[in-house]
Design an enzyme around this catalytic site. Structure first.
Site, PDB file in Angstrom:
ATOM      1  N   LYS A 106       2.171   2.206  -5.139  1.00 57.60           N
ATOM      2  CA  LYS A 106       2.685   1.709  -6.334  1.00 57.60           C
ATOM      3  C   LYS A 106       1.825   1.965  -7.662  1.00 57.60           C
ATOM      4  O   LYS A 106       2.432   2.473  -8.650  1.00 57.60           O
ATOM      5  CB  LYS A 106       2.854   0.336  -6.076  1.00 57.60           C
ATOM      6  CG  LYS A 106       3.943  -0.164  -5.331  1.00 57.60           C
ATOM      7  CD  LYS A 106       4.174  -1.817  -5.088  1.00 57.60           C
ATOM      8  CE  LYS A 106       2.972  -2.324  -4.556  1.00 57.60           C
ATOM      9  NZ  LYS A 106       2.720  -2.188  -3.101  1.00 57.60           N
TER      10      LYS A 106
ATOM     11  N   ASP B 242       0.659  -1.237   0.149  1.00 58.45           N
ATOM     12  CA  ASP B 242       0.084   0.007  -0.028  1.00 58.45           C
ATOM     13  C   ASP B 242       0.826   1.317  -0.040  1.00 58.45           C
ATOM     14  O   ASP B 242       0.528   2.248   0.620  1.00 58.45           O
ATOM     15  CB  ASP B 242      -0.976  -0.033   1.140  1.00 58.45           C
ATOM     16  CG  ASP B 242      -1.855  -1.240   1.277  1.00 58.45           C
ATOM     17  OD1 ASP B 242      -2.185  -1.604   0.359  1.00 58.45           O
ATOM     18  OD2 ASP B 242      -1.831  -1.737   2.238  1.00 58.45           O
TER      19      ASP B 242
ATOM     20  N   GLY C 250      -4.413  -4.417  -4.197  1.00 59.37           N
ATOM     21  CA  GLY C 250      -5.503  -3.495  -4.732  1.00 59.37           C
ATOM     22  C   GLY C 250      -4.940  -2.238  -4.971  1.00 59.37           C
ATOM     23  O   GLY C 250      -4.312  -1.648  -4.089  1.00 59.37           O
ATOM     24  N   HIS C 251      -4.919  -2.054  -6.353  1.00 60.29           N
ATOM     25  CA  HIS C 251      -4.547  -0.604  -6.609  1.00 60.29           C
ATOM     26  C   HIS C 251      -5.506   0.315  -6.626  1.00 60.29           C
ATOM     27  O   HIS C 251      -6.226   0.224  -7.694  1.00 60.29           O
ATOM     28  CB  HIS C 251      -3.339  -0.895  -7.794  1.00 60.29           C
ATOM     29  CG  HIS C 251      -2.213  -1.565  -7.479  1.00 60.29           C
ATOM     30  ND1 HIS C 251      -1.469  -2.145  -8.398  1.00 60.29           N
ATOM     31  CD2 HIS C 251      -1.697  -1.964  -6.332  1.00 60.29           C
ATOM     32  CE1 HIS C 251      -0.454  -2.539  -7.724  1.00 60.29           C
ATOM     33  NE2 HIS C 251      -0.421  -2.563  -6.826  1.00 60.29           N
TER      34      HIS C 251
ATOM     35  N   GLN D 296       2.054  -5.999  -3.028  1.00 61.27           N
ATOM     36  CA  GLN D 296       2.550  -5.932  -1.748  1.00 61.27           C
ATOM     37  C   GLN D 296       3.973  -5.283  -1.531  1.00 61.27           C
ATOM     38  O   GLN D 296       4.035  -4.333  -2.412  1.00 61.27           O
ATOM     39  CB  GLN D 296       2.590  -7.274  -0.914  1.00 61.27           C
ATOM     40  CG  GLN D 296       1.174  -8.112  -1.082  1.00 61.27           C
ATOM     41  CD  GLN D 296       0.704  -8.796  -2.209  1.00 61.27           C
ATOM     42  OE1 GLN D 296       1.607  -9.351  -2.952  1.00 61.27           O
ATOM     43  NE2 GLN D 296      -0.523  -8.521  -2.782  1.00 61.27           N
TER      44      GLN D 296
HETATM   45  P1  IMP Z   1      -2.627 -13.030   2.273  1.00 69.16           P
HETATM   46  O1  IMP Z   1      -1.618 -12.276   1.035  1.00 69.16           O
HETATM   47  O2  IMP Z   1      -3.906 -12.643   1.678  1.00 69.16           O
HETATM   48  O3  IMP Z   1      -2.348 -14.360   2.498  1.00 69.16           O
HETATM   49  O4  IMP Z   1      -2.205 -11.873   3.460  1.00 69.16           O
HETATM   50  C1  IMP Z   1      -1.202 -12.105   4.218  1.00 69.16           C
HETATM   51  C2  IMP Z   1      -0.840 -10.771   4.913  1.00 69.16           C
HETATM   52  O5  IMP Z   1      -0.341  -9.644   3.721  1.00 69.16           O
HETATM   53  C3  IMP Z   1      -1.902 -10.169   5.618  1.00 69.16           C
HETATM   54  O6  IMP Z   1      -1.289  -9.346   6.766  1.00 69.16           O
HETATM   55  C4  IMP Z   1      -2.288  -9.070   4.377  1.00 69.16           C
HETATM   56  O7  IMP Z   1      -3.105  -7.989   5.247  1.00 69.16           O
HETATM   57  C5  IMP Z   1      -0.997  -8.780   3.491  1.00 69.16           C
HETATM   58  N1  IMP Z   1      -1.499  -8.354   2.424  1.00 69.16           N
HETATM   59  C6  IMP Z   1      -1.592  -8.982   1.401  1.00 69.16           C
HETATM   60  N2  IMP Z   1      -1.716  -8.272   0.243  1.00 69.16           N
HETATM   61  C7  IMP Z   1      -1.537  -6.986   0.609  1.00 69.16           C
HETATM   62  C8  IMP Z   1      -1.679  -5.676  -0.001  1.00 69.16           C
HETATM   63  O8  IMP Z   1      -1.570  -5.706  -1.359  1.00 69.16           O
HETATM   64  N3  IMP Z   1      -1.281  -4.666   0.772  1.00 69.16           N
HETATM   65  C9  IMP Z   1      -1.069  -4.759   2.121  1.00 69.16           C
HETATM   66  N4  IMP Z   1      -1.173  -5.895   2.740  1.00 69.16           N
HETATM   67  C10 IMP Z   1      -1.437  -6.947   2.017  1.00 69.16           C
END
Ligand code: IMP
Length: 350
Positions: A20, A17, A44-45, A229
């Site tokens: 990007k 977040d 999520g962009h 991420q």
């Molecule tokens: P997962 O990727 O859904 O398995 O989540 C694992 C961890 O990564 C959690 O803490 C999520 O909140 C975090 N996470 C996954 N994708 C994002 C993103 O795009 N932005 C911020 N945190 C993310």
């Protein structure tokens, strides 16, 4: 992407977040191709182009630039139903992505309904010890890839093979869901048609994207690799186990997009002027007070995917310095500096 720079990687230096999408959107105006190489619709962009907000989860940010080809690389995990919905939404806004504008790697793993069910049921079972995943089935899909029982986009396009493999996998997943997670069993008939329907829609887009990217770079075209991420969520280098299930750094481009590392010319790291994190895990500079609230409301810090309030804190220079070292970032784009307007003193963790 000026001059002789042919390939740029954009990655997050914190916990995701970082903004990007905004930087990718700016850079993609000069790019011929924008490719994703890891993650899935956990990303999520939020893009605001000409006053209009678009949230993309799977489709690369270049989708809004006419003439840019978008690529979903083999290292991405694809929820086919979500992808079709996203394409439909873009089409509804007059930004339809035909097979000439969106290519999906045949090697990309498919997120299936049992991945989502397992992800969510496990989190529920963990209770207070949960990771705080996005519940999109990301972890279980990558697990199956490593276990060599994952189904790929190329498999989704082969109806007979897909039907058979899905049935076999579902037997095992249902036994696990029921016995271990106390979750109801999933119905094969209820899922297969929707998945195959999405597969039919996506089939014209499924391609050898590794070859495509190599050809583009060889022809001197400009390719932007869009990370999802951030480095602190990298499964190897992040705050394990409070991480996502893919490699989020620049090194992941080679395997996730299927190109040789030496073809990458530049790495741009993105960092916020403060720090945020969604989900559980260590966060040394976190602010649980009014200042945290001020950053959250001032920066609009709510997850683009799940809408969860983001945890907020001061800029952590230790984190960013380490991420710059790990990614070899040539430059850093600092975002949301304006959110700190009027705050005095500003703290920085060194
Ligand atoms: P997962 O990727 O859904 O398995 O989540 C694992 C961890 O990564 C959690 O803490 C999520 O909140 C975090 N996470 C996954 N994708 C994002 C993103 O795009 N932005 C911020 N945190 C993310």
């Amino acid at each position: 992407m000026a001059g002789d720079v042919k390939s740029v990687v954009v990655i997050g230096l914190q916990w995701g977040d970082e903004g990007k999408g905004k930087i990718v959107d700016l850079l993609s105006r000069d790019a011929d191709v924008v490719a994703r190489f890891q993650g899935g619709n956990n990303a999520g962009h939020t893009l605001v182009v000409e006053g209009r907000q678009t949230i993309l989860h799977l489709v690369p940010s270049g989708a809004l630039c006419p003439g840019t080809v978008c690529v979903i690389g083999g290292g991405v995990v694809v929820d086919p139903v979500v992808l079709v919905a996203e394409m439909d939404e873009l089409a509804g806004r007059g930004q339809a992505l035909g097979p000439d504008r969106l290519l999906i790697s045949r090697e990309a793993q498919v997120i299936l309904p049992y991945h989502k069910a397992i992800d969510q049921a496990r989190e529920l079972r963990r209770g207070k010890g949960k990771i705080g995943t996005t519940g999109r089935g990301i972890g279980p899909a990558y697990e199956d890839k490593a276990a060599r029982i994952g189904l790929r986009m190329i498999d989704l396009c082969d109806e007979e093979f897909f039907r058979h493999s899905l049935r076999t996998n579902l037997e095992e997943k249902n036994a696990y869901l029921e016995a271990m997670l106390g979750h109801g069993v999933l119905d094969y008939d209820a899922m297969v048609d929707e998945l195959l329907g999405a597969g039919r829609r996506l089939a014209p887009h499924v391609a050898d994207t590794s070859r495509f990217l190599h050809e583009q770079l060889s022809a001197g075209r400009r390719v932007l690799f869009e990370g999802a991420q951030g480095l602190m969520l990298d499964v190897d280098l992040g705050t394990y186990p409070y991480v996502t299930s893919s490699n989020t750094g620049a090194g992941a481009v080679a395997s996730g997009a299927g190109i040789a590392p030496r073809l990458l010319s530049k790495v741009v790291g993105i960092s916020k002027a403060y720090t945020t994190r969604v989900g559980a895990g260590p966060f040394p500079t976190e602010l649980d007070d009014e200042m945290g609230e001020r950053l959250r409301s001032g920066g609009g810090e709510f997850g683009a995917t799940t809408g969860r309030p983001r945890r907020c804190g001061w800029f952590d220079a230790m984190v960013v310095r380490r991420s710059v070292r790990l990614s070899g970032a040539d430059s850093v784009a600092l975002t949301k500096l304006d959110v700190l307007t009027g705050i005095d003193p500003i703290h920085i963790c060194t």
